[in-house]
Design an enzyme around this catalytic site. Structure first.
Site, PDB file in Angstrom:
ATOM      1  N   SER A 118      -3.654  -9.164  -0.218  1.00  0.00           N
ATOM      2  CA  SER A 118      -2.682  -8.804   0.814  1.00  0.00           C
ATOM      3  C   SER A 118      -2.442  -9.997   1.756  1.00  0.00           C
ATOM      4  O   SER A 118      -1.920 -11.020   1.320  1.00  0.00           O
ATOM      5  CB  SER A 118      -3.152  -7.556   1.566  1.00  0.00           C
ATOM      6  N   HIS A 170       2.219  -6.632  -2.027  1.00  0.00           N
ATOM      7  CA  HIS A 170       2.690  -5.234  -1.992  1.00  0.00           C
ATOM      8  C   HIS A 170       4.153  -5.221  -2.462  1.00  0.00           C
ATOM      9  O   HIS A 170       4.994  -4.523  -1.879  1.00  0.00           O
ATOM     10  CB  HIS A 170       2.600  -4.653  -0.576  1.00  0.00           C
ATOM     11  N   GLU A 223       0.884  -4.184  -5.900  1.00  0.00           N
ATOM     12  CA  GLU A 223      -0.443  -3.683  -5.548  1.00  0.00           C
ATOM     13  C   GLU A 223      -1.299  -3.481  -6.801  1.00  0.00           C
ATOM     14  O   GLU A 223      -0.781  -3.211  -7.888  1.00  0.00           O
ATOM     15  CB  GLU A 223      -0.308  -2.367  -4.772  1.00  0.00           C
TER      16      GLU A 223
END
Length: 270
Positions: free
Chosen positions: A132, A174, A201
């Site tokens: 992330s 993401h 993801e």
């Protein structure tokens, strides 16, 4: 050195499986030395670093790592800690957690700890992973924030300076889960010399020392290549006007697909 334990850079799109097979986390541990792995967890991107550091410590302990240290740096001065620097010098894997990539860079950019990580990654001595926010910082040009779901435009993306482990790439995470294609294209229009890499993801890329990469996980890796760009109006339009880009190449890499960062070519399956 066997390929299975050869150090690599692992860039994770976020929300990696922490409960079931944990394939991506197991791959990081394997590339960090397996049962001999000595892991440094850097949770500085998080606003709850103690909590997220403890979560990853528990995960890697359960997976059998030999040693684990949470490098809980919250102020830049803490990055001078000689004990943490000593651990970075002897660890075999560094894992940067999610959170806020601007926060991570503000705390650790140009500090002794991050300088050591850089040097050891360049010498192919350790495996580096980021998920992330920890993925977003991998490029020199970094997506710091922005919107989604609109046509590409300059106002859609905020850019900053990342750590530069993959200096010619701009990473977004993401990716399809948060509809970030327009955001990545907006970033690439500003830096067409860079390769855009959007990672879904529970998906990652594993970048080898020869700059080849392989996709792994349950989603896809989106490659945006503007090397042969023939036209863009990016410099002539207002900040919210739609960007046009001509002759931009797009690849979607599923699990096991390979690509070469320098040659900007897909690598055929053997």
């Amino acid at each position: 050195m066997p390929h299975s334990t050869q150090p690599a850079i692992i860039v994770i799109g976020g929300a990696e499986d922490k409960v079931h097979g944990r394939e991506i986390l197991h791959k990081f541990l394997e590339r960090s030395g397996g049962p001999e792995a000595r892991i440094a967890i850097i949770p500085s991107a998080s606003r709850e670093p103690a909590l997220i550091g403890a979560r990853y410590r528990e995960l890697f302990e359960d997976m059998g790592a030999k040693a684990i240290q949470v490098i809980d740096v919250r102020e830049r001065e803490q990055a001078n800690d000689p004990l943490w620097q000593a651990y970075i010098q002897e660890c075999t894997g560094v894992f940067m957690t999610g959170g806020d990539q601007l926060r991570l860079c503000a705390i650790l950019a140009d500090t002794p700890i991050m300088d050591q990580v850089h040097a050891r990654v360049q010498r192919h001595e350790i495996t580096l992973a980021g998920t992330s926010a920890g993925a977003a910082v991998m490029g020199y040009h970094m997506i710091a924030g922005g919107g989604s779901g609109k046509s590409p435009n300059r106002a859609l993306v905020d850019m900053a300076t990342g750590f530069g482990f993959l200096p010619n790439a701009i990473v977004d995470q993401h990716f399809h889960n948060r509809n970030r294609m327009a955001r990545l294209i907006s970033a690439i229009s500003m830096h067409p010399e860079c390769l855009g890499i959007g990672i879904d993801e529970d998906t990652c890329i594993i970048v080898e020392p020869d700059h080849s990469l392989q996709a792994m996980g349950n989603g896809v890796v989106t490659i945006v290549d503007a090397t042969e760009l023939s036209h863009t109006n990016q410099a002539q339009i207002g900040t919210t006007d739609p960007i046009s880009i001509h002759n931009c190449r797009l690849h979607l890499l599923g699990h096991g697909d390979r690509y070469h960062l320098d040659r900007r070519q897909l690598i055929p399956s053997s």
